[in-house]
Design a protein around this motif. Structure first.
Motif, mmCIF file in Angstrom:
data_model
loop_
_atom_site.group_PDB
_atom_site.id
_atom_site.type_symbol
_atom_site.label_atom_id
_atom_site.label_comp_id
_atom_site.label_asym_id
_atom_site.label_seq_id
_atom_site.Cartn_x
_atom_site.Cartn_y
_atom_site.Cartn_z
ATOM 1 N N UNK A 1 0.834 -1.209 0.000
ATOM 2 C CA UNK A 1 0.000 0.000 0.000
ATOM 3 C C UNK A 1 0.870 1.262 0.000
ATOM 4 N N UNK A 2 1.915 1.255 0.822
ATOM 5 C CA UNK A 2 2.812 2.407 0.869
ATOM 6 C C UNK A 2 3.585 2.543 -0.440
ATOM 7 N N UNK A 3 4.008 1.423 -1.007
ATOM 8 C CA UNK A 3 4.768 1.455 -2.263
ATOM 9 C C UNK A 3 3.966 2.152 -3.360
ATOM 10 N N UNK A 4 2.660 1.925 -3.387
ATOM 11 C CA UNK A 4 1.807 2.588 -4.376
ATOM 12 C C UNK A 4 1.619 4.057 -4.008
ATOM 13 N N UNK A 5 1.273 4.322 -2.748
ATOM 14 C CA UNK A 5 0.965 5.691 -2.334
ATOM 15 C C UNK A 5 2.156 6.640 -2.420
ATOM 16 N N UNK A 6 3.345 6.127 -2.109
ATOM 17 C CA UNK A 6 4.520 7.007 -2.095
ATOM 18 C C UNK A 6 4.862 7.496 -3.494
ATOM 19 N N UNK A 7 4.425 6.766 -4.525
ATOM 20 C CA UNK A 7 4.696 7.225 -5.895
ATOM 21 C C UNK A 7 3.967 8.523 -6.203
ATOM 22 N N UNK B 1 4.001 11.098 -4.516
ATOM 23 C CA UNK B 1 4.893 12.208 -4.147
ATOM 24 C C UNK B 1 5.858 12.525 -5.290
ATOM 25 N N UNK B 2 6.181 11.508 -6.092
ATOM 26 C CA UNK B 2 7.195 11.668 -7.127
ATOM 27 C C UNK B 2 6.627 11.751 -8.548
ATOM 28 N N UNK B 3 5.518 11.034 -8.795
ATOM 29 C CA UNK B 3 5.006 10.968 -10.156
ATOM 30 C C UNK B 3 3.494 10.797 -10.162
ATOM 31 N N UNK B 4 2.793 11.809 -10.612
ATOM 32 C CA UNK B 4 1.332 11.739 -10.725
ATOM 33 C C UNK B 4 0.915 10.640 -11.693
ATOM 34 N N UNK B 5 1.600 10.543 -12.833
ATOM 35 C CA UNK B 5 1.249 9.553 -13.852
ATOM 36 C C UNK B 5 1.436 8.126 -13.340
ATOM 37 N N UNK B 6 2.570 7.878 -12.686
ATOM 38 C CA UNK B 6 2.832 6.536 -12.175
ATOM 39 C C UNK B 6 1.806 6.144 -11.118
ATOM 40 N N UNK B 7 1.474 7.080 -10.234
ATOM 41 C CA UNK B 7 0.472 6.797 -9.217
ATOM 42 C C UNK B 7 -0.873 6.475 -9.854
ATOM 43 N N UNK C 1 0.747 16.125 0.403
ATOM 44 C CA UNK C 1 -0.415 16.538 -0.404
ATOM 45 C C UNK C 1 -1.201 17.669 0.261
ATOM 46 N N UNK C 2 -1.106 17.762 1.567
ATOM 47 C CA UNK C 2 -1.762 18.883 2.256
ATOM 48 C C UNK C 2 -1.103 20.210 1.839
ATOM 49 N N UNK C 3 0.209 20.200 1.733
ATOM 50 C CA UNK C 3 0.923 21.430 1.392
ATOM 51 C C UNK C 3 1.062 21.655 -0.115
ATOM 52 N N UNK C 4 0.744 20.637 -0.904
ATOM 53 C CA UNK C 4 0.968 20.760 -2.344
ATOM 54 C C UNK C 4 -0.282 20.512 -3.189
ATOM 55 N N UNK C 5 -1.462 20.490 -2.575
ATOM 56 C CA UNK C 5 -2.662 20.264 -3.378
ATOM 57 C C UNK C 5 -2.952 21.491 -4.260
ATOM 58 N N UNK C 6 -3.594 21.205 -5.394
ATOM 59 C CA UNK C 6 -3.915 22.301 -6.306
ATOM 60 C C UNK C 6 -5.316 22.100 -6.883
ATOM 61 N N UNK D 1 -7.112 10.558 -15.706
ATOM 62 C CA UNK D 1 -7.250 9.667 -14.553
ATOM 63 C C UNK D 1 -7.588 10.505 -13.320
ATOM 64 N N UNK D 2 -8.495 9.986 -12.501
ATOM 65 C CA UNK D 2 -9.013 10.744 -11.358
ATOM 66 C C UNK D 2 -8.287 10.446 -10.044
ATOM 67 N N UNK D 3 -7.445 9.416 -9.988
ATOM 68 C CA UNK D 3 -6.919 8.922 -8.715
ATOM 69 C C UNK D 3 -6.061 9.952 -7.971
ATOM 70 N N UNK D 4 -5.150 10.587 -8.677
ATOM 71 C CA UNK D 4 -4.249 11.539 -8.036
ATOM 72 C C UNK D 4 -5.032 12.744 -7.503
ATOM 73 N N UNK D 5 -5.945 13.254 -8.309
ATOM 74 C CA UNK D 5 -6.751 14.405 -7.902
ATOM 75 C C UNK D 5 -7.594 14.067 -6.677
ATOM 76 N N UNK D 6 -8.197 12.871 -6.672
ATOM 77 C CA UNK D 6 -9.011 12.451 -5.527
ATOM 78 C C UNK D 6 -8.169 12.315 -4.269
ATOM 79 N N UNK D 7 -6.959 11.799 -4.435
ATOM 80 C CA UNK D 7 -6.065 11.663 -3.282
ATOM 81 C C UNK D 7 -5.751 13.031 -2.688
ATOM 82 N N UNK D 8 -5.442 13.995 -3.534
ATOM 83 C CA UNK D 8 -5.126 15.326 -3.045
ATOM 84 C C UNK D 8 -6.317 15.971 -2.340
ATOM 85 N N UNK D 9 -7.508 15.773 -2.884
ATOM 86 C CA UNK D 9 -8.708 16.354 -2.275
ATOM 87 C C UNK D 9 -8.947 15.830 -0.866
#
Length: 224
Positions: free
Chosen positions: A29-35, A37-43, A219-224, A146-154
């Motif tokens: 779970x962490x291996x997926x989530x930590x991506x 931080x580095x790559x929106x596309x990969x996540x 994501x709290x400090x970097x959401x857009x 893809x909606x996953x990264x945006x949903x995570x940030x929200x």
């Protein structure tokens, strides 16, 4: 199996096996989530794969849910039996002098973690089930992306929610610090290897929760 779980050793071994499984899941779970931080596309790609792969959805996911429920139920059963035994033998054995604070309060950290899991399911799992299996949308797309990264940030816009996540993962770290070592002891780890597993427990119990905290705070400090 029912006879095995009726014995004290059987329950501890079953608890240890479920703990191994959940600790392995945390790594994935962490291996997926930590991506994220580095790559929106990969996540997005990993999230889509995990969210639509039939093996993950219809084999691993039910096993995971069973493992979580089993681990908590078995933990409560062991705690109640331990408290009952302690009431009988307290005059002969001062538990506070022979155990750590965390080992005596695993039930409380477990309850907080359980409450956090309920919040986590409400935040992520239930909406996913709604989109994929009720609305019937398996594309993972929203407005052509893809909606996953945006949903995570929200999910990490609210400082209260982020604070709850941080507190929960600090308690998870303390829970793991005791539980990791106990799981290996229940499986009969030799005294020679005990120190190795204690060091491994510290590393795992710090790195895994810290990784999830980093994701939430980032994501709290970097959401857009």
């Amino acid at each position: 199996m029912s006879g095995f779980l009726k014995s004290s050793i059987g329950r501890k071994v079953a608890m240890a096996i479920s703990a191994y499984f959940l600790m392995f899941f945390l790594i994935i779970h962490l291996a997926v989530n930590i991506t994220s931080v580095f790559s929106e596309d990969l996540f997005n790609q990993l999230s889509h794969f995990m969210g639509t792969n039939p093996l993950v959805q219809f084999a691993l996911q039910p096993v995971l849910i069973f493992g979580v429920v089993f681990h908590f139920v078995m933990g409560f059963v062991l705690e109640l039996r331990n408290r009952k035994a302690l009431g009988v033998s307290y005059a002969k054995n001062n538990g506070a002098a022979n155990s750590t604070w965390m080992s005596r309060n695993m039930i409380y950290s477990g309850l907080v973690i359980l409450a956090f899991l309920v919040l986590h399911f409400i935040d992520f799992w239930i909406p996913e089930i709604n989109v994929k299996y009720i609305q019937g949308d398996m594309t993972g797309m929203h407005n052509g992306e893809f909606r996953y990264f945006t949903e995570l940030q929200h999910k990490f816009v609210s400082p209260i929610r982020v604070g709850a996540y941080v507190v929960a993962f600090i308690l998870l770290a303390l829970h793991l610090l005791h539980g990791f070592t106990s799981a290996f002891q229940s499986m009969g780890v030799s005294a020679i290897r005990k120190q190795f597993y204690k060091k491994l427990a510290v590393i795992y119990s710090v790195v895994i929760p810290l990784g999830f905290i980093i994701v939430a705070v980032y994501h709290y400090f970097n959401h857009h």
